[in-house]
Motif scaffolding. Structure first.
Motif, PDB file in Angstrom:
ATOM      1  N   ASP A 143       0.877  -1.165   0.000  1.00  0.00           N
ATOM      2  CA  ASP A 143       0.000   0.000   0.000  1.00  0.00           C
ATOM      3  C   ASP A 143       0.917   1.218   0.000  1.00  0.00           C
ATOM      4  O   ASP A 143       1.639   1.462   0.973  1.00  0.00           O
ATOM      5  CB  ASP A 143      -0.884  -0.020   1.251  1.00  0.00           C
ATOM      6  N   THR A 201       0.468   4.158   0.449  1.00  0.00           N
ATOM      7  CA  THR A 201       0.162   5.202   1.425  1.00  0.00           C
ATOM      8  C   THR A 201       0.710   4.860   2.813  1.00  0.00           C
ATOM      9  O   THR A 201       0.631   5.681   3.726  1.00  0.00           O
ATOM     10  CB  THR A 201      -1.353   5.431   1.527  1.00  0.00           C
ATOM     11  N   LYS A 202       1.257   3.645   2.978  1.00  0.00           N
ATOM     12  CA  LYS A 202       1.739   3.213   4.294  1.00  0.00           C
ATOM     13  C   LYS A 202       3.244   2.924   4.249  1.00  0.00           C
ATOM     14  O   LYS A 202       3.774   2.504   3.217  1.00  0.00           O
ATOM     15  CB  LYS A 202       0.999   1.942   4.730  1.00  0.00           C
ATOM     16  N   LYS A 227       7.748   5.287   3.616  1.00  0.00           N
ATOM     17  CA  LYS A 227       6.875   5.104   2.461  1.00  0.00           C
ATOM     18  C   LYS A 227       7.754   4.866   1.242  1.00  0.00           C
ATOM     19  O   LYS A 227       8.893   5.343   1.172  1.00  0.00           O
ATOM     20  CB  LYS A 227       5.992   6.329   2.256  1.00  0.00           C
ATOM     21  N   ASP A 269       7.980   6.004  -1.671  1.00  0.00           N
ATOM     22  CA  ASP A 269       8.535   7.150  -2.395  1.00  0.00           C
ATOM     23  C   ASP A 269       9.654   7.839  -1.621  1.00  0.00           C
ATOM     24  O   ASP A 269      10.394   8.647  -2.190  1.00  0.00           O
ATOM     25  CB  ASP A 269       7.433   8.169  -2.704  1.00  0.00           C
TER      26      ASP A 269
END
Length: 230
Positions: free
Chosen positions: A96, A98-99, A136, A138
């Protein structure tokens, strides 16, 4: 930056099916995790073989486009043929984006040639060469660096002293690890040890008897005895 690849779907599983995939110059793979059913896929053997030569792939986001949709995943494992060393299977894990996720990145040393402690005669102990971090996808760096320039003899770089990019945290049990150590003795310590060593060498061993005093010189041959006092 993510890496985009295309993959086909494998409808038949098992060793025989995987062998058939490899015979067609494909690499069998699987995408699993994130509480979803695993998906068996196949990658282009030539393209995948060239891609995995690049460093840092295990810290990258893969966008895997399949006939069933696009999967966000990270590379977890590659199995190689024991003789030809070509990839024969690959594992991806869904994530995920976002995590935060836990990954391991390499530690790189800077300015070793000008490090103060090494120029003074110290020795470099590069004890731990990889760092477990949480971030994360990124925000995951390709590596963490340690600047040795100002480190003197006796200095230790623990995990808690590592300079981490914004959004990156240390993984469990990393803060207390000694990643880099500059060993050796300071010049004044070495000089102080020399007189002590010399004194110890000169002192007689415990329980040893002192050497007898040098005997008085024998009277010269034909010498007359001293005259007696009257």
């Amino acid at each position: 930056m993510s890496i985009k690849i295309k993959a086909g779907i494998r409808n038949v599983a098992g060793k025989g099916a995987a062998r058939s995939v490899r015979n067609n110059k494909k690499v069998p793979a699987v995408i699993y995790g994130d509480k979803k059913a695993p998906v068996a896929i196949e990658l282009d053997g030539k393209e995948w073989g060239e891609l995995i030569k690049k460093p840092g792939l295990r810290t990258k986001l893969f966008e895997i486009e399949t006939p069933k949709g696009t999967e966000n995943a990270m590379l977890m494992d590659i199995q190689y043929h024991p003789v030809s060393d070509t990839p024969i299977h690959t594992d991806f894990k869904r994530i995920d984006i976002t995590k935060p996720v836990g990954v391991v990145v390499p530690l790189e040393l800077l300015n070793a040639e000008t490090a103060k402690g090494l120029k003074m005669g110290g020795t470099l102990n590069f004890a731990v060469r990889k760092v477990a971090i949480v971030a994360k996808v990124d925000d995951i760096p390709e590596k963490i660096t340690v600047d040795l320039a100002a480190l003197g003899i006796g200095d230790v770089v623990h995990g808690s002293a590592l300079q981490l990019p914004k959004g990156v945290e240390l993984g469990l049990r990393q803060a207390g690890l000694a990643f880099v150590i500059i060993g050796g003795k300071m010049a004044e310590e070495a000089d102080a040890a020399k007189p002590a060593a010399a004194t110890a060498a000169a002192a007689p061993a415990k329980g040893a008897k002192a050497a007898p005093a040098k005997a008085a010189a024998a009277p010269a041959k034909d010498a007359k005895p001293a005259a007696k006092k009257k």
